[in-house]
Write a protein that holds these residues in place. Sequence first.
Motif, mmCIF file in Angstrom:
data_model
loop_
_atom_site.group_PDB
_atom_site.id
_atom_site.type_symbol
_atom_site.label_atom_id
_atom_site.label_comp_id
_atom_site.label_asym_id
_atom_site.label_seq_id
_atom_site.Cartn_x
_atom_site.Cartn_y
_atom_site.Cartn_z
ATOM 1 N N TRP A 21 0.838 -1.210 0.000
ATOM 2 C CA TRP A 21 0.000 0.000 0.000
ATOM 3 C C TRP A 21 0.873 1.260 0.000
ATOM 4 O O TRP A 21 0.550 2.249 -0.669
ATOM 5 C CB TRP A 21 -0.919 -0.010 1.222
ATOM 6 C CG TRP A 21 -2.193 -0.773 1.006
ATOM 7 C CD1 TRP A 21 -2.308 -2.055 0.581
ATOM 8 C CD2 TRP A 21 -3.526 -0.297 1.207
ATOM 9 N NE1 TRP A 21 -3.620 -2.425 0.488
ATOM 10 C CE2 TRP A 21 -4.402 -1.357 0.875
ATOM 11 C CE3 TRP A 21 -4.060 0.903 1.641
ATOM 12 C CZ2 TRP A 21 -5.779 -1.238 0.957
ATOM 13 C CZ3 TRP A 21 -5.440 1.027 1.726
ATOM 14 C CH2 TRP A 21 -6.295 -0.036 1.392
ATOM 15 N N SER A 24 2.129 1.770 -3.416
ATOM 16 C CA SER A 24 1.041 2.230 -4.281
ATOM 17 C C SER A 24 0.843 3.730 -4.151
ATOM 18 O O SER A 24 0.661 4.443 -5.151
ATOM 19 C CB SER A 24 -0.258 1.489 -3.920
ATOM 20 O OG SER A 24 -0.100 0.082 -4.027
ATOM 21 N N ARG A 25 0.879 4.224 -2.926
ATOM 22 C CA ARG A 25 0.704 5.668 -2.720
ATOM 23 C C ARG A 25 1.886 6.445 -3.282
ATOM 24 O O ARG A 25 1.719 7.559 -3.802
ATOM 25 C CB ARG A 25 0.532 5.956 -1.217
ATOM 26 C CG ARG A 25 -0.796 5.464 -0.639
ATOM 27 C CD ARG A 25 -1.079 6.121 0.708
ATOM 28 N NE ARG A 25 -2.382 5.721 1.219
ATOM 29 C CZ ARG A 25 -2.578 4.756 2.107
ATOM 30 N NH1 ARG A 25 -1.530 4.071 2.567
ATOM 31 N NH2 ARG A 25 -3.797 4.459 2.524
ATOM 32 N N GLY A 28 1.569 7.547 -6.650
ATOM 33 C CA GLY A 28 0.569 8.571 -6.906
ATOM 34 C C GLY A 28 -0.840 8.048 -7.086
ATOM 35 O O GLY A 28 -1.718 8.770 -7.580
ATOM 36 N N LEU A 29 -1.104 6.802 -6.673
ATOM 37 C CA LEU A 29 -2.437 6.217 -6.837
ATOM 38 C C LEU A 29 -3.354 6.615 -5.690
ATOM 39 O O LEU A 29 -2.908 6.856 -4.570
ATOM 40 C CB LEU A 29 -2.331 4.690 -6.913
ATOM 41 C CG LEU A 29 -1.493 4.124 -8.065
ATOM 42 C CD1 LEU A 29 -1.448 2.610 -7.979
ATOM 43 C CD2 LEU A 29 -2.035 4.564 -9.415
ATOM 44 N N ARG A 30 -4.646 6.653 -5.970
ATOM 45 C CA ARG A 30 -5.674 6.888 -4.954
ATOM 46 C C ARG A 30 -6.634 5.712 -4.938
ATOM 47 O O ARG A 30 -6.948 5.132 -5.986
ATOM 48 C CB ARG A 30 -6.433 8.179 -5.268
ATOM 49 C CG ARG A 30 -5.601 9.436 -5.103
ATOM 50 C CD ARG A 30 -6.367 10.651 -5.591
ATOM 51 N NE ARG A 30 -7.738 10.665 -5.079
ATOM 52 C CZ ARG A 30 -8.686 11.495 -5.525
ATOM 53 N NH1 ARG A 30 -8.404 12.336 -6.493
ATOM 54 N NH2 ARG A 30 -9.899 11.448 -4.998
ATOM 55 N N GLU A 31 -7.107 5.373 -3.750
ATOM 56 C CA GLU A 31 -7.948 4.184 -3.589
ATOM 57 C C GLU A 31 -9.236 4.265 -4.397
ATOM 58 O O GLU A 31 -9.723 3.254 -4.912
ATOM 59 C CB GLU A 31 -8.296 3.975 -2.112
ATOM 60 C CG GLU A 31 -7.085 3.805 -1.203
ATOM 61 C CD GLU A 31 -7.486 3.790 0.260
ATOM 62 O OE1 GLU A 31 -8.536 3.171 0.563
ATOM 63 O OE2 GLU A 31 -6.791 4.403 1.080
ATOM 64 N N ASP A 32 -9.802 5.449 -4.517
ATOM 65 C CA ASP A 32 -11.127 5.579 -5.121
ATOM 66 C C ASP A 32 -11.091 5.789 -6.622
ATOM 67 O O ASP A 32 -12.120 6.007 -7.255
ATOM 68 C CB ASP A 32 -11.885 6.744 -4.474
ATOM 69 C CG ASP A 32 -11.113 8.065 -4.576
ATOM 70 O OD1 ASP A 32 -9.940 8.029 -4.992
ATOM 71 O OD2 ASP A 32 -11.696 9.113 -4.229
ATOM 72 N N THR A 33 -9.909 5.741 -7.225
ATOM 73 C CA THR A 33 -9.826 5.930 -8.678
ATOM 74 C C THR A 33 -9.968 4.594 -9.390
ATOM 75 O O THR A 33 -9.713 3.525 -8.818
ATOM 76 C CB THR A 33 -8.487 6.568 -9.073
ATOM 77 O OG1 THR A 33 -7.409 5.735 -8.604
ATOM 78 C CG2 THR A 33 -8.351 7.947 -8.467
#
Length: 533
Positions: A21, A24-25, A28-33
């Motif tokens: 996780w 992943s952050r 530059g990723l977001r959970e809700d995308t």
Amino acid sequence: MSSTAVTSERSAMRPEITSSWMRSRLHGLREDTGPRLVRADDIVAGNLARAAQPVVQRMMGELEDTAVAVVLADEDARLLDVRSADRAVGRVLAGLGLEPGVRLGEDVVGTNAVGTPIETRQPVLIRGPEHFLTVLRTFTCYGHPIVHPATRRLAGVLDIGGLAGVDDQLYRVLARRMVREIEDRLRLDSTRDQRRLLDAFQAVTCRRGRPALVVGADLVLATPAALEILEPADHAAVRARAVESGYTRAGAHRMMLSSGRSVLLSCTPIEGVEGMQIEIVPDQGGRRRGGATAAGWPLLLVGENGSGRSTEARRTTGPDACTIDAAQIVRHGEHAWAAELSGLTADDGPDVVVENVQLLPESLTTLLAQDLRSTARRIVLTSTPGDHLTTVHAPLVAACSARRTLVPLRRRRQEIPRLAQRMLAETDTSGRLRFAAATLSALAAQPWPGNLAELHQVVRSVAATRTAGDIIPADLPPEYRNGPRPGSPLRQAEREVIVAALEATGGNKQQAARALGISRATIYNRMRVLGIS
């Protein structure tokens, strides 16, 4: 579920999931995308797909009418096969865009049972809420790396999964069994392929004293004569030539060795295997590095940014040449720049280099074209390729007696190992650093959109992080450790035809399209698909 419950659940995550996780952050990723899935059109069935196909087929027969899906991916996390024993699960997969050709790396979709095993090189079970993206939490999946038994390199990942909440106890057992069978088949294929490569090598060694190599996807064999004349950078360059050809195109290619000797590589594909037989013969028409270069005057040097235009200009004119750069017009103004240009071209004197003529406005283009026709000095112009050479800057092209186009670095991969070693020697004056052969191969496989300037930056970056010893692929910046997978021979041939047409027309896309018998829209589309800048 309340926010307190979610926080409690995430605090109880296993360390490997927590680390994933975090990565992943950092991407530059977001959970809700939604997943940023891009489908590649050039997926080629390689050894892994061939070895896994019967294993997956048999397993899907055994899992008939169960809510289980099986996904096979290569070492780049690109899906090769997606199977589902249940139509409902298949519809969910299709709705998410999970199909052969898309890539499921952690940098694209975060924590998942394809990208995470590739990142960690370890098997992992990811239950619904442990997926980073919310849209993937419908599934529970178990991903197991597939390691090639001959090379011990990561070949890909097998992912078995189903809808979250369903009993997942058998996923681990099934995946391990399938991976063992796939690796056994890879071993058999490797033995067969190596036997064919050895047969080809034995045929070469019948001619004693002849420098030759046999290059395969996972094996390189060289005669003693070849080992005597090839340095580590040369080995990587020869292998890059074979890989670039897709192991399918015969021909002779000129190559400059690290020693400065020019040779011809006579390449012959080996039937029935990804391999190339390469004989090294003297290049009677070649010259040693550092020979004089004949050129008409004025001379126009055309090349992409970072391709070495300035270096080639200085090499052609000599160290005493005067330089004026069109990029300085913005800082000093057109009148001041024009006055400096007139002063440099008015009388006899040293050679003159005019950099970045693609930036000249029409008025200064006309002035420079007049000076080129009247000056007694030897002048070199440097420019990027493009339509401007046939439009606003056409008078400069017409005024030049000679034109030389610098080939982009991605189209002379065989030179990259030698260039990288030379750059390292210039950067590391202590001489305590050296590139491992695998690192040179990784560098040769890169697309290098920034050409020599980009390569130089990577070499300086690596030299700054190491003090001594071998530079291995893991020392390179992450994006340079693995090269892009080669496309099909047909796509490679198409790419070369379009590039040749563009070079013949000076980068004019409309003229290139007309010469190829296609529309301008088509050539723009194919350039985008084939990665032609």
